[in-house]
Design a protein around this motif. Structure first.
Motif, PDB file in Angstrom:
ATOM      1  N   SER A 139       0.814  -1.210   0.000  1.00  0.00           N
ATOM      2  CA  SER A 139       0.000   0.000   0.000  1.00  0.00           C
ATOM      3  C   SER A 139       0.850   1.264   0.000  1.00  0.00           C
ATOM      4  O   SER A 139       0.704   2.112  -0.858  1.00  0.00           O
ATOM      5  CB  SER A 139      -0.921   0.001   1.216  1.00  0.00           C
ATOM      6  N   GLU A 155      -9.235  -0.495  -0.875  1.00  0.00           N
ATOM      7  CA  GLU A 155      -9.034  -0.365  -2.319  1.00  0.00           C
ATOM      8  C   GLU A 155      -9.311  -1.687  -3.037  1.00  0.00           C
ATOM      9  O   GLU A 155      -9.955  -1.719  -4.074  1.00  0.00           O
ATOM     10  CB  GLU A 155      -7.607   0.090  -2.610  1.00  0.00           C
ATOM     11  N   ARG A 156      -8.840  -2.793  -2.479  1.00  0.00           N
ATOM     12  CA  ARG A 156      -9.070  -4.106  -3.089  1.00  0.00           C
ATOM     13  C   ARG A 156     -10.548  -4.451  -3.160  1.00  0.00           C
ATOM     14  O   ARG A 156     -11.017  -5.014  -4.127  1.00  0.00           O
ATOM     15  CB  ARG A 156      -8.340  -5.218  -2.316  1.00  0.00           C
ATOM     16  N   THR A 190     -12.588  -5.159  -6.591  1.00  0.00           N
ATOM     17  CA  THR A 190     -13.138  -6.488  -6.837  1.00  0.00           C
ATOM     18  C   THR A 190     -14.652  -6.541  -6.681  1.00  0.00           C
ATOM     19  O   THR A 190     -15.242  -7.602  -6.818  1.00  0.00           O
ATOM     20  CB  THR A 190     -12.495  -7.531  -5.901  1.00  0.00           C
TER      21      THR A 190
END
Length: 64
Positions: free
Chosen positions: A5, A39-40, A44
């Motif tokens: 990160s 963020e992931r 997704t």
């Protein structure tokens, strides 16, 4: 190893660890881990749950 990160170097024995999709990620701080995981999740999320212009998530079902 490097925090995915913030880019800081981390010592695996002292780093924070999070798992996502069966992969382990090592972080310099809890702040870095939170930013990465947030963020992931956005990246997704299903396409119909994302605002593709900004990448942010928003409620798909807003009925009560």
């Amino acid at each position: 190893m490097t925090d995915p990160s913030c880019g800081m170097r981390v010592d695996r024995s002292r780093a924070g660890v999070k798992e996502l999709g069966g992969q382990r990620f090592y972080f310099y701080s809890e702040h870095c881990a939170h930013a990465f995981m947030t963020e992931r999740r956005v990246l997704t999320a299903p396409a119909d749950a994302r605002d593709v212009t900004s990448g942010s998530t928003w409620p798909v079902n807003i009925s009560e």
